[in-house]
Design a protein around this motif. Structure first.
Motif, PDB file in Angstrom:
ATOM      1  N   MET A 110      11.278  -0.363   4.921  1.00 54.89           N
ATOM      2  CA  MET A 110      11.804  -0.524   3.556  1.00 54.89           C
ATOM      3  C   MET A 110      10.650  -0.673   2.565  1.00 54.89           C
ATOM      4  O   MET A 110      10.569   0.024   1.561  1.00 54.89           O
ATOM      5  CB  MET A 110      12.731  -1.726   3.547  1.00 54.89           C
ATOM      6  N   TYR A 111       9.724  -1.581   2.902  1.00 54.39           N
ATOM      7  CA  TYR A 111       8.485  -1.675   2.129  1.00 54.39           C
ATOM      8  C   TYR A 111       7.772  -0.340   2.114  1.00 54.39           C
ATOM      9  O   TYR A 111       7.360   0.159   1.089  1.00 54.39           O
ATOM     10  CB  TYR A 111       7.564  -2.709   2.783  1.00 54.39           C
ATOM     11  N   LEU A 112       7.655   0.208   3.319  1.00 54.95           N
ATOM     12  CA  LEU A 112       6.959   1.471   3.484  1.00 54.95           C
ATOM     13  C   LEU A 112       7.626   2.574   2.680  1.00 54.95           C
ATOM     14  O   LEU A 112       6.975   3.354   2.005  1.00 54.95           O
ATOM     15  CB  LEU A 112       6.950   1.861   4.958  1.00 54.95           C
ATOM     16  N   ALA A 113       8.959   2.581   2.747  1.00 56.15           N
ATOM     17  CA  ALA A 113       9.694   3.647   2.070  1.00 56.15           C
ATOM     18  C   ALA A 113       9.395   3.650   0.578  1.00 56.15           C
ATOM     19  O   ALA A 113       9.092   4.697   0.001  1.00 56.15           O
ATOM     20  CB  ALA A 113      11.192   3.478   2.313  1.00 56.15           C
ATOM     21  N   SER A 114       9.397   2.451  -0.027  1.00 55.19           N
ATOM     22  CA  SER A 114       9.170   2.458  -1.474  1.00 55.19           C
ATOM     23  C   SER A 114       7.716   2.807  -1.798  1.00 55.19           C
ATOM     24  O   SER A 114       7.427   3.426  -2.813  1.00 55.19           O
ATOM     25  CB  SER A 114       9.579   1.130  -2.094  1.00 55.19           C
ATOM     26  N   PHE A 115       6.803   2.443  -0.860  1.00 55.09           N
ATOM     27  CA  PHE A 115       5.409   2.838  -1.076  1.00 55.09           C
ATOM     28  C   PHE A 115       5.276   4.352  -1.025  1.00 55.09           C
ATOM     29  O   PHE A 115       4.637   4.971  -1.868  1.00 55.09           O
ATOM     30  CB  PHE A 115       4.509   2.178  -0.028  1.00 55.09           C
ATOM     31  N   PHE A 116       5.947   4.934  -0.050  1.00 55.36           N
ATOM     32  CA  PHE A 116       5.833   6.386   0.085  1.00 55.36           C
ATOM     33  C   PHE A 116       6.501   7.112  -1.072  1.00 55.36           C
ATOM     34  O   PHE A 116       6.033   8.156  -1.507  1.00 55.36           O
ATOM     35  CB  PHE A 116       6.399   6.852   1.429  1.00 55.36           C
ATOM     36  N   ARG A 117       7.600   6.525  -1.573  1.00 48.69           N
ATOM     37  CA  ARG A 117       8.243   7.164  -2.711  1.00 48.69           C
ATOM     38  C   ARG A 117       7.282   7.174  -3.899  1.00 48.69           C
ATOM     39  O   ARG A 117       7.096   8.187  -4.554  1.00 48.69           O
ATOM     40  CB  ARG A 117       9.539   6.435  -3.083  1.00 48.69           C
ATOM     41  N   ALA A 118       6.641   6.012  -4.120  1.00 49.39           N
ATOM     42  CA  ALA A 118       5.684   5.930  -5.229  1.00 49.39           C
ATOM     43  C   ALA A 118       4.532   6.900  -4.998  1.00 49.39           C
ATOM     44  O   ALA A 118       4.063   7.559  -5.923  1.00 49.39           O
ATOM     45  CB  ALA A 118       5.161   4.504  -5.352  1.00 49.39           C
TER      46      ALA A 118
ATOM     47  N   LEU B  90       4.594   9.697  -3.497  1.00 49.65           N
ATOM     48  CA  LEU B  90       4.983  11.077  -3.770  1.00 49.65           C
ATOM     49  C   LEU B  90       5.184  11.308  -5.268  1.00 49.65           C
ATOM     50  O   LEU B  90       4.999  12.416  -5.756  1.00 49.65           O
ATOM     51  CB  LEU B  90       6.260  11.427  -3.006  1.00 49.65           C
ATOM     52  N   THR B  91       5.537  10.252  -5.970  1.00 46.66           N
ATOM     53  CA  THR B  91       5.849  10.424  -7.390  1.00 46.66           C
ATOM     54  C   THR B  91       4.591  10.456  -8.257  1.00 46.66           C
ATOM     55  O   THR B  91       4.475  11.280  -9.146  1.00 46.66           O
ATOM     56  CB  THR B  91       6.762   9.284  -7.891  1.00 46.66           C
ATOM     57  N   TYR B  92       3.666   9.513  -7.983  1.00 52.21           N
ATOM     58  CA  TYR B  92       2.534   9.371  -8.903  1.00 52.21           C
ATOM     59  C   TYR B  92       1.264   9.947  -8.309  1.00 52.21           C
ATOM     60  O   TYR B  92       0.840   9.548  -7.228  1.00 52.21           O
ATOM     61  CB  TYR B  92       2.291   7.894  -9.224  1.00 52.21           C
ATOM     62  N   ASP B  93       0.655  10.865  -9.066  1.00 51.64           N
ATOM     63  CA  ASP B  93      -0.562  11.432  -8.478  1.00 51.64           C
ATOM     64  C   ASP B  93      -1.727  10.446  -8.498  1.00 51.64           C
ATOM     65  O   ASP B  93      -2.617  10.543  -7.674  1.00 51.64           O
ATOM     66  CB  ASP B  93      -0.915  12.795  -9.073  1.00 51.64           C
TER      67      ASP B  93
ATOM     68  N   LEU C 100      -5.364   6.870  -2.830  1.00 53.52           N
ATOM     69  CA  LEU C 100      -5.264   6.808  -1.363  1.00 53.52           C
ATOM     70  C   LEU C 100      -6.298   7.719  -0.712  1.00 53.52           C
ATOM     71  O   LEU C 100      -6.974   7.313   0.253  1.00 53.52           O
ATOM     72  CB  LEU C 100      -3.849   7.194  -0.924  1.00 53.52           C
ATOM     73  N   VAL C 101      -6.447   8.923  -1.264  1.00 54.81           N
ATOM     74  CA  VAL C 101      -7.434   9.842  -0.684  1.00 54.81           C
ATOM     75  C   VAL C 101      -8.835   9.248  -0.809  1.00 54.81           C
ATOM     76  O   VAL C 101      -9.611   9.200   0.159  1.00 54.81           O
ATOM     77  CB  VAL C 101      -7.372  11.228  -1.368  1.00 54.81           C
ATOM     78  N   ALA C 102      -9.145   8.750  -2.008  1.00 52.32           N
ATOM     79  CA  ALA C 102     -10.460   8.139  -2.216  1.00 52.32           C
ATOM     80  C   ALA C 102     -10.651   6.991  -1.231  1.00 52.32           C
ATOM     81  O   ALA C 102     -11.701   6.848  -0.606  1.00 52.32           O
ATOM     82  CB  ALA C 102     -10.582   7.627  -3.650  1.00 52.32           C
ATOM     83  N   GLY C 103      -9.591   6.205  -1.093  1.00 54.06           N
ATOM     84  CA  GLY C 103      -9.661   5.055  -0.192  1.00 54.06           C
ATOM     85  C   GLY C 103      -9.927   5.476   1.240  1.00 54.06           C
ATOM     86  O   GLY C 103     -10.772   4.892   1.927  1.00 54.06           O
ATOM     87  N   ILE C 104      -9.233   6.497   1.680  1.00 54.87           N
ATOM     88  CA  ILE C 104      -9.410   6.935   3.070  1.00 54.87           C
ATOM     89  C   ILE C 104     -10.836   7.430   3.301  1.00 54.87           C
ATOM     90  O   ILE C 104     -11.449   7.135   4.331  1.00 54.87           O
ATOM     91  CB  ILE C 104      -8.367   8.027   3.422  1.00 54.87           C
ATOM     92  N   ILE C 105     -11.378   8.133   2.312  1.00 57.30           N
ATOM     93  CA  ILE C 105     -12.753   8.619   2.463  1.00 57.30           C
ATOM     94  C   ILE C 105     -13.732   7.445   2.505  1.00 57.30           C
ATOM     95  O   ILE C 105     -14.615   7.368   3.367  1.00 57.30           O
ATOM     96  CB  ILE C 105     -13.114   9.582   1.316  1.00 57.30           C
TER      97      ILE C 105
END
Ligand SMILES: Nc1ncnc2c1ncn2[C@@H]1O[C@H](COP(=O)(O)OP(=O)(O)OP(=O)(O)O)[C@@H](O)[C@H]1O
Ligand SMILES: [Mg+2]
Lengths: 218, 287
Positions: free
Chosen positions: B1-9, B11-14, B20-25
């Motif tokens: 549920m937490y995860l779902a809303s994170f993933f929705r956000a 997908l919505t906000y670039d 996230l990409v910067a963070g992963i790198i």
């Protein structure tokens, strides 16, 4: 590899350690260096490897001034006290593959077998005894296919079987015309294959003598 | 549920995607460089450089308000200072025989003092800006930043993988490295310059105060577990990425700054591993 040392003099800031040392070796010669603690054996070796800057005198390897050599591709070195990073998380296999990348190669396997490293091959270096570490370092030096092999007291802390094994390896290497310089405190070790002795004393004097022959130092 | 809303956000906000990409790198690069830093006993250099780099950023902010020259771009000034800092540290080391590590607190103090001075000189800097310098503002990563990060990461990773064996040799046994023909001074210089580059690059994202932690804490955990060098690297990257992803999700929900949460998770992992190790050695002793 031919080795020529001409009038090599070396002093640490105040202390004169090597005083006008000269000698030469042909390919396949075996030199044993003797001398009490602190007489300059390790210093001489460090000069050879350009770990110390030689200002007076010259050293030639195959007639090339070592100052002109940028990379010792065929000099193997086994340091006296291993001043490496003991806490480094690294395995024997990783250490060896840094020196020789082709781990499946017959030569690699042969060296690993000859130094009896199979049982500790995947061990972390922290878990090894002093003698086991010494064997790893000898193997590493051999992996660089040296034409000149320099060993600074390689038998310290190594058990008798492996001391004998090392003797046999050195004998074989000598037969392959590899020049060997060995620092040892044991007067008898490798005496059967030694061609020359270099003896240092506390006064900074040295003598270079051929086995069974005359004293050839000046 | 937490995860779902994170993933929705996500997908919505670039901007969340960029972050996230910067963070992963960063989460990948930091522990790899960190491993070298820890093993070469340079942990403190990372901290020193980040503070000195901060001075560059602050001076850049000040100057770019006075004169509109490209060279005074704060990010660029940060990089310049960070690299200059490595040379300064080396220089200062030469002045001391037995207290070589003094060079680091000296450079660090200079960095902090200069930063403070130039922040107060550049009036109308808001507190949000200073806090983003200190703790990072990963959500403000732009496409431009992201491209820079990707390029530098690619360069650094290519260099490290080409030089892998030489670097391992240098870290393990410097004497052997120089005998075997590795140009020790040059390689060392390359490593510090890379460290400096990466640090100044990370300032934007994680902030000055947390850069060093991001490099060092995952490694501190990994070193307790790793047998081989490769294992240590893999563990460090794994811990770093796990903390990063968890940090993102938690900070998103709790609506707090991301950087500190990531570091706290890293520290949590470290503590768990320490306890785990203690228990294991105790079990061994009893046997
Ligand atoms: N880095 C150094 N700085 C100053 N003096 C040194 C240094 N290294 C060695 N010495 C001195 O030079 C002399 C020769 O040292 P060296 O290590 O060459 O002796 P050694 O013959 O190898 O002795 P050992 O049998 O103990 O290995 C010693 O008196 C030592 O005190
Ligand atoms: Mg010695």
């Amino acid at each position: 590899m031919r080795v020529n040392v001409n009038n090599l003099t070396f002093a640490y800031t105040q202390k004169l350690v090597l005083n006008n040392v000269s000698f030469s070796l042909k390919s396949g010669d075996f030199l044993t260096i003797h001398g009490k603690n602190g007489t300059g054996k390790t210093t001489l070796i460090r000069c050879f490897l350009k770990l110390l800057r030689v200002e007076n005198g010259m050293i030639f390897l195959d007639d090339v001034d070592i100052n002109k050599i940028r990379k010792f591709s065929n000099v193997g070195y086994v340091p006296q006290k291993n001043d490496f990073n003991y806490e480094f998380p690294i395995t024997v296999s990783e250490i060896l593959s840094c020196a020789y990348p082709r781990k499946r190669d017959a030569f690699f396997t042969q060296i690993v077998n000859s130094m009896d490293l199979n049982t500790i091959y995947n061990e972390n270096i922290n878990n090894l005894s002093g003698g086991q570490i010494q064997r790893v370092f000898i193997a590493r030096a051999l992996l660089s296919k040296p034409k000149l092999l320099i060993l600074d007291e390689p038998t310290v802390g190594v058990d008798i079987d492996n001391v004998n094994a090392l003797h046999d390896i050195l004998k074989k290497l000598k037969e392959q015309s590899i020049t060997i310089i060995l620092v040892s405190h044991d007067m008898d070790y490798c005496s059967d294959i030694t061609d020359y002795y270099l003896n240092f004393n506390e006064l900074g004097e040295y003598e270079f003598e051929k086995v069974g022959g005359e004293d050839v130092s000046s | 549920m937490y995860l779902a809303s994170f993933f929705r956000a996500l997908l919505t906000y670039d901007f969340i995607q960029y972050a996230l990409v910067a963070g992963i790198i960063v989460g990948f690069l930091a522990p790899i460089i960190g491993t070298i830093v820890v093993i070469r006993r340079l942990s403190f250099i990372a901290d020193t450089l980040s503070h000195f780099s901060l001075a560059g950023v602050c001076i850049g902010v000040f100057l770019s308000k006075l004169i509109n020259w490209k060279v005074f771009d704060p990010l660029f000034m940060g990089i310049v200072f960070s690299v200059a800092g490595t040379f300064l540290i080396e220089r200062l080391r030469g002045f001391y025989k037995n207290y070589k590590e003094l060079s680091m607190p000296i450079v660090m103090s200079a960095g902090i003092a200069l930063s403070g001075l130039f922040i107060s000189l550049s009036n109308n800097i808001d507190s949000k800006f200073t806090s983003s310098l200190l703790y990072g503002s990963i959500y403000s990563v732009s496409v431009g930043n992201l491209i820079t990060i990707v390029i530098i990461a690619a360069v650094v990773i290519t260099f490290l993988s080409l030089m892998y064996k030489k670097i391992v040799t240098l870290c393990f046994d410097e004497v052997y490295a120089s005998v075997s023909g590795i140009n020790v001074k040059l390689l060392q210089l390359a490593i510090t310059v890379i460290l400096a580059l990466v640090i100044s690059l990370f300032i934007d994202i994680v902030g000055v105060l947390l850069i060093a932690s991001l490099m060092i804490i995952p490694v501190a955990s990994a070193i307790l577990l790793g047998d081989s060098f490769k294992n240590t690297l893999v563990c460090a990257v794994a811990f770093s990425e796990v903390s990063l992803l968890l940090g993102f999700i938690i900070s998103f929900h709790a609506n707090v700054t991301t950087g500190p949460v990531i570091i706290l998770i890293n520290i949590f992992i470290l503590i768990v591993i320490m306890i785990f190790k203690r228990i294991r050695t105790n079990v061994k002793k009893e046997k």
